[in-house]
Design an enzyme around this catalytic site. Structure first.
Site, short mmCIF file in Angstrom:
data_model
loop_
_atom_site.label_atom_id
_atom_site.label_comp_id
_atom_site.label_asym_id
_atom_site.label_seq_id
_atom_site.Cartn_x
_atom_site.Cartn_y
_atom_site.Cartn_z
N ASP A 250 0.82 -1.22 0.00
CA ASP A 250 0.00 0.00 0.00
C ASP A 250 0.86 1.27 0.00
OD1 ASP A 250 -2.12 -1.86 0.43
OD2 ASP A 250 -1.91 -1.66 2.60
N GLU B 192 -11.52 -0.14 -3.24
CA GLU B 192 -10.70 0.43 -2.17
C GLU B 192 -9.51 1.15 -2.81
OE1 GLU B 192 -9.47 -2.98 0.16
OE2 GLU B 192 -8.21 -3.76 -1.43
O1 FUB Z 1 -3.22 -3.61 3.46
C1 FUB Z 1 -4.53 -3.92 3.89
C2 FUB Z 1 -5.51 -3.65 2.81
O2 FUB Z 1 -5.19 -4.41 1.66
C3 FUB Z 1 -5.54 -2.24 2.31
O3 FUB Z 1 -6.20 -1.36 3.17
C4 FUB Z 1 -6.18 -2.43 1.01
O4 FUB Z 1 -6.11 -1.33 0.15
C5 FUB Z 1 -5.46 -3.64 0.49
O5 FUB Z 1 -4.24 -3.31 -0.11
#
Ligand code: FUB
Length: 338
Positions: free
Chosen positions: A31, A238
Site C-alpha cells: 500500500d 478500495e
Molecule cells: O493492506 C490492507 C488492505 O489491503 C488495504 O487497506 C487495502 O487497500 C489492500 O491493499
C-alpha cells in the site's frame, strides 16, 4: 489474480518476468503512498506481518501493527527503512489492523493519516504528527470525528486546500455506511444498482478534522451513468488516490475482486469522475494498491505484489514503475509481468 489458484510454475514464470523488483526485501511492505518532500522521496507503506490469522474475505489476516517510512534519495537509489514510525500500542483509540496510510506536509509538520480498527472493531481514520518525514509520529488521542472505513489518501490542491479520500468495501466496512451513518444491517447494493462510491472530505486548516460532512464521490461511465455494483471490473472497491495532471483531477483506485488499478478523470476535487481506463493489470497476490507521484518531471506508479513471499497474499512488497501519458491525457496501462 487469484493467488490460491495459480500453479507454482506459473508463479515462477511471472516472478521471472516482473518489470520491477521489491524496493525493500528485509521486511514485507504494501500500500505505498509516495511523496517528494524537500527533494527526497518518502514512501508511507503498510508493514505486512504474518499475524497467524487465517485468510478470509474480511481481510482479518492483514494483522499489521506498525508503520515504517521508506526513503530514497532518487528514484534509482537504494530504498532505506527508517524504522518504526508509529506503533498501534501508541495510538490510544486503535486496537489493531494498521492498514494503508498516507502522509502530507503543512507549515513545518508532517501528518500521517492512517486507518485502524477501534476497540469496537470499527475502522476509523487517525492523524499522527511529526517534525520529520520519517517520524516518529505522535498520534492524536482520538480518531478524526465522523471518520470511518479505510485507505485514506490526503491530497493538497494547488490553492492550499487539503482533501482526504477514503473508503473500501468488504473488510473495509464501507457497505455498512450510508450518508456517513453506520448500520449493521446495511449491505452492498445489488448488482444492477449503483456501486458505492469512495468518500471525500475537505480538511480543517490544522489538518486534524474534516471541515465538512464527508461526501460520496460519483464515478460515471462514458454516458454519464453511475457505475453499477455488478460492473466489478470498473467499480470502486478500495485504495483511493488523487493526483493532478495538466489541470485535471485523476481519481485512481482498486477494483478489488477483479484486481485492477483504474482511474477516472474530473475537473474538480469532488468529481464526478468519468471512468477512463486501467493503470495496472493484476499483480501476484489478491490485493492491489498504489500511489502516483511526480519525481523530477517523470511520473511513477508505486504499487505492490506478493512475488517476494511466493504469492502469500498478506506478505507483499512495494515496487515502482514509470507511467506515461498520451497527448489526450490517458495513461498507458502497465503490465507488471511482461
Ligand atoms: O493492506 C490492507 C488492505 O489491503 C488495504 O487497506 C487495502 O487497500 C489492500 O491493499
Amino acid at each position: 489474480m487469484a493467488d490460491n489458484q495459480i500453479t507454482q510454475n506459473k508463479l515462477d514464470d511471472l516472478i521471472e518476468k516482473a518489470i520491477s523488483k521489491p524496493l525493500v526485501s528485509h521486511i514485507y511492505t504494501a500500500d505505498p503512498s509516495a511523496h517528494v518532500f524537500n527533494g527526497k522521496i518518502y514512501i508511507y507503506p503498510s508493514h505486512d506481518i504474518d499475524a497467524g490469522i487465517p485468510f478470509n474475505d474480511n481481510g482479518d489476516h492483514f494483522g499489521m501493527e506498525d508503520y515504517h517510512v521508506i526513503s530514497m534519495e532518487t528514484i534509482t537509489s537504494e530504498a532505506v527503512d527508517n524504522g518504526v514510525a508509529l506503533h498501534v500500542k501508541d495510538v490510544p483509540w486503535a486496537e489493531k489492523q494498521m492498514w494503508a496510510p498516507d502522509a502530507t506536509f503543512k507549515n513545518g509538520k508532517y501528518y500521517l493519516v492512517f486507518p485502524a480498527r477501534n476497540k469496537e472493531g470499527i475502522f476509523q481514520i487517525g492523524i499522527a504528527i511529526s517534525d520529520s518525514p520519517i517520524g516518529p509520529f505522535k498520534a492524536e488521542p482520538l480518531p478524526i470525528n465522523g471518520s470511518y472505513s479505510i485507505d485514506p489518501a490526503i491530497f493538497e490542491d494547488e490553492d492550499g486546500s487539503y482533501y482526504t479520500y477514503f473508503g473500501g468495501i468488504w473488510g473495509g466496512q464501507l457497505q455498512k455506511f450510508r450518508n456517513n451513518k453506520y448500520n449493521e444491517i446495511n449491505e452492498l447494493p445489488k448488482p444492477n444498482e449503483p456501486a458505492l462510491g469512495p468518500i471525500v472530505a475537505k480538511m480543517t486548516d490544522d489538518l486534524l478534522q474534516f471541515a465538512e460532512e464527508p461526501k460520496e464521490i460519483k464515478i460515471i461511465d462514458e454516458n454519464g451513468e453511475l457505475l453499477l455494483e455488478g460492473d466489478n471490473e470498473r467499480r470502486f472497491f478500495e485504495a483511493s488516490w488523487m493526483h493532478k495532471y495538466n489541470g485535471n483531477y485523476y481519481f485512481s483506485y482498486s477494483t478489488g475482486d477483479t484486481h485492477f488499478i483504474c482511474y477516472a478523470i474530473g475537473d474538480n476535487p469532488y468529481g464526478p469522475f468519468t471512468y477512463t481506463g486501467r493503470i495496472l493489470n493484476p499483480v501476484i497476490g489478491w490485493t492491489s494498491h498504489h500511489s502516483i507521484c511526480e519525481v523530477e518531471g517523470k511520473w511513477y506508479l508505486f504499487y505492490h505484489d506478493s512475488s517476494l513471499s511466493n504469492g502469500v497474499t498478506h506478505l507483499r512488497s512495494i515496487k515502482v514503475a514509470e507511467i506515461t501519458y498520451n497527448t489526450d491525457g490517458t495513461i498507458n496501462t502497465i503490465n507488471p509481468y511482461t
